[in-house]
Design a protein around this motif. Sequence first.
Motif, mmCIF file in Angstrom:
data_model
loop_
_atom_site.group_PDB
_atom_site.id
_atom_site.type_symbol
_atom_site.label_atom_id
_atom_site.label_comp_id
_atom_site.label_asym_id
_atom_site.label_seq_id
_atom_site.Cartn_x
_atom_site.Cartn_y
_atom_site.Cartn_z
ATOM 1 N N MET A 5 1.168 -1.409 -0.076
ATOM 2 C CA MET A 5 0.307 0.177 0.290
ATOM 3 C C MET A 5 0.662 1.363 -0.049
ATOM 4 O O MET A 5 2.169 1.054 0.725
ATOM 5 N N SER A 6 0.306 2.062 -0.939
ATOM 6 C CA SER A 6 1.586 3.553 -0.810
ATOM 7 C C SER A 6 0.364 4.480 0.263
ATOM 8 O O SER A 6 -0.754 4.785 -0.322
ATOM 9 N N SER A 7 0.859 5.198 0.878
ATOM 10 C CA SER A 7 0.388 6.768 0.579
ATOM 11 C C SER A 7 0.406 7.863 0.109
ATOM 12 O O SER A 7 0.477 9.405 0.908
ATOM 13 N N GLY A 8 1.021 7.985 -1.080
ATOM 14 C CA GLY A 8 1.197 8.562 -2.086
ATOM 15 C C GLY A 8 -0.340 9.153 -2.102
ATOM 16 O O GLY A 8 0.267 10.709 -2.263
ATOM 17 N N GLY A 9 -0.887 8.762 -2.088
ATOM 18 C CA GLY A 9 -2.194 9.508 -2.502
ATOM 19 C C GLY A 9 -3.035 10.222 -1.523
ATOM 20 O O GLY A 9 -3.162 11.559 -1.194
ATOM 21 N N ASN A 10 -3.210 9.289 -0.050
ATOM 22 C CA ASN A 10 -4.043 9.611 0.835
ATOM 23 C C ASN A 10 -2.603 10.725 2.133
ATOM 24 O O ASN A 10 -2.366 9.790 2.437
ATOM 25 N N THR A 11 -2.706 12.000 1.528
ATOM 26 C CA THR A 11 -2.059 12.757 2.787
ATOM 27 C C THR A 11 -2.184 12.606 4.049
ATOM 28 O O THR A 11 -1.767 12.752 5.039
ATOM 29 N N SER A 66 -2.783 9.823 6.296
ATOM 30 C CA SER A 66 -2.744 8.717 6.693
ATOM 31 C C SER A 66 -1.575 8.998 7.187
ATOM 32 O O SER A 66 -0.159 9.604 7.466
ATOM 33 N N TYR A 89 -0.034 6.338 7.671
ATOM 34 C CA TYR A 89 0.978 4.889 7.664
ATOM 35 C C TYR A 89 2.497 5.489 7.272
ATOM 36 O O TYR A 89 1.986 5.805 6.118
ATOM 37 N N ALA A 90 3.328 5.022 8.134
ATOM 38 C CA ALA A 90 4.949 5.586 7.494
ATOM 39 C C ALA A 90 5.700 4.920 6.089
ATOM 40 O O ALA A 90 6.143 4.838 5.730
ATOM 41 N N ASP A 140 6.079 1.880 2.786
ATOM 42 C CA ASP A 140 5.142 2.580 1.738
ATOM 43 C C ASP A 140 6.295 0.898 0.856
ATOM 44 O O ASP A 140 7.493 0.830 0.871
ATOM 45 N N GLY A 198 8.436 4.600 4.020
ATOM 46 C CA GLY A 198 8.574 5.832 2.742
ATOM 47 C C GLY A 198 9.872 6.481 2.458
ATOM 48 O O GLY A 198 10.131 6.910 1.738
ATOM 49 N N TRP A 237 -6.198 -0.076 -8.486
ATOM 50 C CA TRP A 237 -4.688 0.032 -8.094
ATOM 51 C C TRP A 237 -4.000 -0.482 -8.733
ATOM 52 O O TRP A 237 -3.640 -1.232 -10.009
ATOM 53 N N TRP A 258 2.752 0.412 -5.283
ATOM 54 C CA TRP A 258 1.134 -0.336 -5.980
ATOM 55 C C TRP A 258 0.529 1.397 -5.060
ATOM 56 O O TRP A 258 0.585 1.774 -4.200
ATOM 57 N N TYR A 302 7.824 12.745 -4.088
ATOM 58 C CA TYR A 302 7.658 11.905 -3.852
ATOM 59 C C TYR A 302 6.906 12.036 -2.602
ATOM 60 O O TYR A 302 7.217 13.376 -2.298
ATOM 61 N N PHE A 303 5.933 11.606 -1.896
ATOM 62 C CA PHE A 303 5.043 11.426 -0.528
ATOM 63 C C PHE A 303 6.143 11.539 0.635
ATOM 64 O O PHE A 303 6.283 13.069 1.636
ATOM 65 N N PHE A 304 6.723 10.321 0.493
ATOM 66 C CA PHE A 304 8.400 11.434 2.283
ATOM 67 C C PHE A 304 8.886 11.829 1.393
ATOM 68 O O PHE A 304 9.993 12.362 2.620
#
Lengths: 487, 536
Positions: free
Chosen positions: A1-7, A9, A11-12, A14, A461, B74, B96, B114-116
């Motif tokens: 699961m990625s947290s790229g979309g839901n900011t 969360s 959850y660390a 990735d 991540g 996904w 994913w 990138y998110f992180f």
Amino acid sequence: MSSGGNTSSVYAGDEINAIVLDPGSYNTRIGYAGDDFPKVVVPSYYGIDKNDIAKSNAPGGKTRRVFGEDINLPRSNFETNPILKDSEIQDWDAAVDQYSHYFNKVLKLDYKEQPILITEPVWTSNQYRQQLIDTFFEKFDFPALYLAKSPTCISFQQGRPNCLVVDIGHDSVSVTPVIDGISLLKNSMKTNYAGRFLSDHIQDLLAHKFPEAKIEPRYRIKSKNPTVFPTAADYTTKPLNENITTSFDDYQKEKIWHEFKESMLEVPEKKLNNLNASQSNSIKEFYSSDANKRLFELPTGQSVELSLDRYALADTLFDPESYPFHNADLNEKYPPSNGEISLANTFDDYKPLKRARKAESNQSTPPLSQDDHNGNHTEIRGLSSLISSTLSSVDIDLRSSVAHNIIITGGVSLIPQLTERLYTELTNSNPGLKIRLHAVGNSSERFNQAWIGGSILASLGTFHQMWVSKEEYQEVGPDRILSQRFR
Amino acid sequence: MSASDILDVLNVQRGEGAPAKKKQKTNNGKTQRQSGMARELYNLLGPNTPPVSLSAGGGSSAVKDKLNLKPSPWSRIGFTPQKSEKGKSNLKLYHWVKGSKELLEQEAIEEKPYFFDKFDLKPDIPELVDEETYDRLMEEIRREKSKNSIPTETTNDDTKPASNDNNDNKTTELVNGIDKEKESRADSKEKEHKEDGDKSPAETEWSYEETKQLFVLCNDFELKWHAIFDRFTYPGKTLEDLKEHFYLLCGKILKNKPNVNPQLLDSLNSYSKSKEIERKQYLENLLTRTPAEIAEEESLVVEARRFELAAKKMLVERSNLLTLFDSPQTSQSVQQYRSSQGLTNLYNSLMIMDKHQKRKQLSFQKGSSGRDPIPPSIPVAASSSFKKDRGFQTHLQQYLSGLLKQNQANNNGIKQEKSAVQQLLAKKLTVKEEEAYGLYYHANEKLTPGVILRSGQRLPGLSQRQSTLKSVSSLLQELDIPTVGGTNWKPIMPTRKTMTKFDELLRASATLLEVKKAKDKLESEIKLIKSQRGLQ
């Protein structure tokens, strides 16, 4: 699961399904990051035909090595060799062969898809690390890799950024303080009074105490009838190929010692060889009593009865000095060690100082080398004194938090009563510190703790910025990468 | 039958809670079946909140919802985690992500970071200057040190930890780190001066190479000093050396730059190596205590705490005592006491209070003798039950005298209106007068609250056995002493005097009877013994 979309969360993780490789002296573990258990756990040994070795030396020769369970099949002229020693790869060809066997045939990897995280002990030299990286980039096509110190991984597994990792493995016992997830190399200690040391002690003891008992590896036995020691063993052997090598035999015998360790050993409450003779006698008497007797069945079906000795064997970990081997050769195998690691400079480009004059003015020897001089010929450090001396070497600001988070791991730490004994000894020797030991209850997790930690690390991540790609490695050069990226 | 039915039957009005309850009921209609709770049982819960969560089942409807849902796509897409790093690293990893491939690819084109990435922070550490400037700065530092090794210390001590309220966010990290260290070594200034003199000549020298490594490490390990010290390869440097050098040099470098936070500079310059070493030494000493020493220290601490508690207790007692001596303040209006009803209430409550106080004092005197230091006990005369003094008046007395004064003030001209009682109260009476008016002070007697008639009073002399009382009554009859008769042991006219006399009489006759009894017994015994010995 990625947290790229839901900011939103927290959850660390990735997950990128990185490969985690944890080569240990006894077992090697390979698996996907994000899993809770390695996909592959295999012995760090390989089998090879003696004739093949000769062939491989000739140009163009191809060797065929066998790995995993296959090495247990008795073949003629087949050597069983270790790949690693002290958690460092010794036999590079075999290592590459083993890893590619599991990468290609078992896991069926597409190298391009994911990076690889490799655990390494704290005592690796820079040459070794460089060779490791070079080999991996050369032989495998991973886009990026990362070298993680195994104590760091263990601290991640436990979720304790500040801790003292006590890893009692097969080849070595190591004690490493971890601060903010970074292993402190200068304070680390390592001795060889670990699993193999115990195996040799067991072998030595059985040979000395029951000279008539025949030690046969299990694969030779066809059938057996149970007997107890003074009675001779009653068994028949299998018809086997000729020319079975001694290395294969030794490897198979090691399994007996392993079983012995698992079923017989128990750590006594106190040191058996005390300075106070009467006290130590009473302790010994207690452990010799009938209640503490236990039978061990050798593969031949013959059982040997032990009581005090099974405690004494475990006590060797704490007090190796008091238990010399009966076999003189073995004594030489384990030179006295106080556990200090001589570190190769991380900066190899150390040159004599430019201002030579000023450098001379303050030639104060570093504290570490001083210790080396004092300790080399005197002190032999057992497990608890090894931990105590590490604790006392750690900076005073960190000592209490580190002492409060001592993680015990490694297969040998599963010997019953080991943590209890450690706790009493540590609290006695460090009255000012509040000692707390953490040991995972699940035994298979304790074997694989470093791998699991690596799996956690490589699925974070925030970690993905740390991977070192092949291009970066070539561009920046090994020196800088080793010292700055792989911390 | 549900709780609402019961309420309806009993004609109980439901307040505004009713609509909410109705809503709840309809909501629960569904979960009721799922949770498997009997309907009758569930209904009895009524408007109360169910003790267990009944929505846990969730069951079929949730499943149905899921069945109706279209699976969200996904897709596995590549990303480059190191975009912030110079942009040249082209490492591509795959993960994913929720969403269709097309949408995500669209996003990728838009160069979403990138998110992180946002967690990849670097500390703000000044760049190391080139070698010539470094030499110059070091020369400066050296000169400063030798020149004012003592004066600088004093000025540095005065600089307080900087409060980072300015907008320079990046530097706060640096400041915070230093602040912590400063706070931890706040004390022992005098010693430091002595040591300072000893240590400064043995100062370690720093080459440019060493400094360079130090700065690189500081950057890599984000000022985690223990890690920096661990990886620092040049020999002969302690952790404190590293810190001092880094802070001093940073201070120098920053000074030459425009727009520097002066607080940062101050805190950079206030790092004191000797103090840090001293602090660590002290901690080390603390840790090397033996268990016996630790135990002793702990017991001392416990004892000290006990002393503190005792002192606090004494203070409280003393303040209680002081308030006792102080004249009570009227805190509320006296209006409620103006009616006779209010007056009796007040009187009763006062009496009760009075008793409590007395009892408390008594028990206190008994219990606390020989214990902690106690304040001297209050003499009975000073207690509120024995009031003659103006300072010890009760509320009632105060009120009464206040009333008198008020009346006096109001009716100064009309003197004849003063009632007899008022005059009486205003006067100080002699013993004779008191007797005449029948005034009597019950000093140590127990009195039941409220008005008592003397005729209803039970005499203390009556606490005898029934048989003795009977013989006493016959004795009284023989002696022709008139009583009220019947079971009432009273003189006909129960004045105070007669009552006491009567009491005395009762006691005396009871004693007399007892003596006679004893005498008879002895006589008969003597007779018996005599007869046994044959004397008769």
